[in-house]
Scaffold this active site. Structure first.
Site, short mmCIF file in Angstrom:
data_model
loop_
_atom_site.label_atom_id
_atom_site.label_comp_id
_atom_site.label_asym_id
_atom_site.label_seq_id
_atom_site.Cartn_x
_atom_site.Cartn_y
_atom_site.Cartn_z
N LYS A 9 0.84 -1.37 0.01
CA LYS A 9 0.08 -0.08 0.07
C LYS A 9 0.74 1.20 -0.03
O LYS A 9 1.87 1.20 0.29
CB LYS A 9 -0.95 -0.01 1.27
CG LYS A 9 -2.01 -1.21 1.35
CD LYS A 9 -2.67 -1.28 2.43
CE LYS A 9 -3.74 -2.51 2.49
NZ LYS A 9 -4.46 -2.44 3.76
N TYR A 49 -12.32 -3.00 -2.29
CA TYR A 49 -12.68 -3.13 -1.00
C TYR A 49 -14.31 -3.05 -0.68
O TYR A 49 -14.82 -2.56 0.27
CB TYR A 49 -12.01 -2.09 -0.15
CG TYR A 49 -10.70 -2.41 0.43
CD1 TYR A 49 -10.30 -3.31 1.06
CD2 TYR A 49 -9.71 -1.16 0.07
CE1 TYR A 49 -8.98 -3.62 1.51
CE2 TYR A 49 -8.37 -1.51 0.41
CZ TYR A 49 -8.07 -2.77 1.20
OH TYR A 49 -6.67 -3.06 1.38
N THR A 93 -4.93 -8.21 11.08
CA THR A 93 -5.27 -6.84 10.57
C THR A 93 -5.18 -6.16 11.93
O THR A 93 -4.60 -4.86 11.86
CB THR A 93 -6.77 -6.75 10.37
OG1 THR A 93 -6.95 -7.87 9.24
CG2 THR A 93 -7.08 -5.65 9.52
N ASN A 114 -1.40 0.02 7.40
CA ASN A 114 -0.85 -1.21 7.73
C ASN A 114 -0.05 -1.99 6.31
O ASN A 114 0.11 -3.08 6.38
CB ASN A 114 -1.91 -2.14 8.00
CG ASN A 114 -2.96 -2.58 7.26
OD1 ASN A 114 -2.96 -2.13 5.80
ND2 ASN A 114 -3.89 -3.23 7.58
N HIS A 117 -1.61 -5.47 1.59
CA HIS A 117 -2.76 -6.39 1.41
C HIS A 117 -2.42 -7.60 0.88
O HIS A 117 -1.50 -7.81 0.24
CB HIS A 117 -3.66 -5.50 0.36
CG HIS A 117 -4.69 -6.41 -0.07
ND1 HIS A 117 -5.83 -6.75 0.60
CD2 HIS A 117 -4.73 -7.35 -1.21
CE1 HIS A 117 -6.48 -7.54 -0.08
NE2 HIS A 117 -5.95 -7.82 -1.15
N GLU A 128 -9.31 -10.41 -7.54
CA GLU A 128 -8.40 -9.30 -7.32
C GLU A 128 -7.26 -9.33 -8.60
O GLU A 128 -7.04 -8.36 -9.00
CB GLU A 128 -7.74 -9.16 -5.94
CG GLU A 128 -8.85 -9.14 -4.88
CD GLU A 128 -8.42 -9.38 -3.28
OE1 GLU A 128 -7.18 -9.73 -3.24
OE2 GLU A 128 -9.19 -9.08 -2.44
P1 ATP Z 1 -6.38 -6.33 3.66
O1 ATP Z 1 -7.58 -6.68 2.80
O2 ATP Z 1 -6.13 -4.83 3.24
O3 ATP Z 1 -5.21 -7.31 3.18
P2 ATP Z 1 -7.34 -7.38 6.07
O4 ATP Z 1 -7.88 -8.46 5.29
O5 ATP Z 1 -6.32 -7.60 7.11
O6 ATP Z 1 -6.64 -6.20 5.03
P3 ATP Z 1 -10.02 -6.26 6.10
O7 ATP Z 1 -10.94 -6.38 7.38
O8 ATP Z 1 -10.20 -6.93 4.81
O9 ATP Z 1 -8.48 -6.59 6.90
O10 ATP Z 1 -9.74 -4.69 6.05
C1 ATP Z 1 -9.24 -4.14 5.00
C2 ATP Z 1 -8.42 -2.67 5.25
O11 ATP Z 1 -9.27 -1.74 5.76
C3 ATP Z 1 -7.43 -3.13 6.34
O12 ATP Z 1 -6.10 -3.50 5.79
C4 ATP Z 1 -7.02 -1.67 6.79
O13 ATP Z 1 -6.16 -1.08 6.12
C5 ATP Z 1 -8.49 -1.13 6.71
N1 ATP Z 1 -9.29 -1.28 7.99
C6 ATP Z 1 -9.80 -2.14 8.57
N2 ATP Z 1 -10.37 -2.07 9.79
C7 ATP Z 1 -10.12 -0.84 9.99
C8 ATP Z 1 -10.25 0.13 11.06
N3 ATP Z 1 -11.00 -0.18 12.19
N4 ATP Z 1 -9.96 1.43 10.88
C9 ATP Z 1 -9.47 1.82 9.75
N5 ATP Z 1 -8.96 1.13 8.81
C10 ATP Z 1 -9.38 -0.09 8.85
MG MG Z 2 -9.06 -8.00 3.57
#
Ligand code: ATP
Ligand code: MG
Length: 139
Positions: A9, A49, A93, A114, A117, A128
């Site tokens: 990211k 997303y 996450t 973070n 992805h 994706e």
């Molecule tokens: P990713 O899909 O990016 O690999 P993930 O699968 O670990 O991450 P998801 O639940 O899919 O987690 O959330 C997607 C992204 O949304 C997270 O990586 C983070 O960048 C963002 N995100 C998730 N929860 C929060 C939150 N509570 N506050 C802010 N951003 C969040």
């Molecule tokens: Mg995810």
């Protein structure tokens, strides 16, 4: 062979962590089969997303992915169990749950910044890869 979509990211790119991410996957034994850096359109980030569109952080998440301060580095990695291993290597996450030694556990403390992805299932991976790279056959 199994494939997954991994993206560094913008915050990870800005912090110079692309090489470290690539090294970890290479050293684990995975094969890099797709790579490009792009600033995604708002539409692309929203589609990526889409499952989170009802969440309060969605707008900020899309803004963070698309603001152009740095690109997203998009990758397709291939190899045995790469979808699940990719997720394991990335870490949880929630920063309080991402184990030291995982990518997030080593490099970040904020859920909203973070670094990386990784696809969470075979179905997500296929979706994706098609979304970010076009149809899989074009890779
Ligand atoms: P990713 O899909 O990016 O690999 P993930 O699968 O670990 O991450 P998801 O639940 O899919 O987690 O959330 C997607 C992204 O949304 C997270 O990586 C983070 O960048 C963002 N995100 C998730 N929860 C929060 C939150 N509570 N506050 C802010 N951003 C969040
Ligand atoms: Mg995810």
């Amino acid at each position: 062979s199994e494939r997954t979509f991994i993206a560094v990211k913008p915050d990870g790119v800005q912090r110079g962590l692309v090489g470290k991410v690539i090294s970890r996957f290479e050293e684990r034994g995975y094969k890099l089969v797709g790579l490009k850096a792009i600033v995604p359109s708002k539409q692309l980030a929203e589609q990526h997303y889409a499952d989170l569109s009802a969440r309060p952080f969605f707008k900020g998440l899309v803004e963070y992915m698309t603001n152009g301060k740095a690109p997203v580095v998009c990758m397709v990695w291939e190899g045995k169990d790469v979808v699940r291993q990719g997720r394991a290597m990335i870490g949880a996450t929630n920063p309080l749950e991402s184990a030291p030694g995982t990518i997030r556990g080593q490099y970040c403390v904020s859920v909203g910044r973070n670094i990386i992805h990784g696809s969470d299932s075979f179905e997500s991976a296929e979706k994706e890869i098609n979304l970010w790279f076009g149809k899989a056959g074009e890779l």
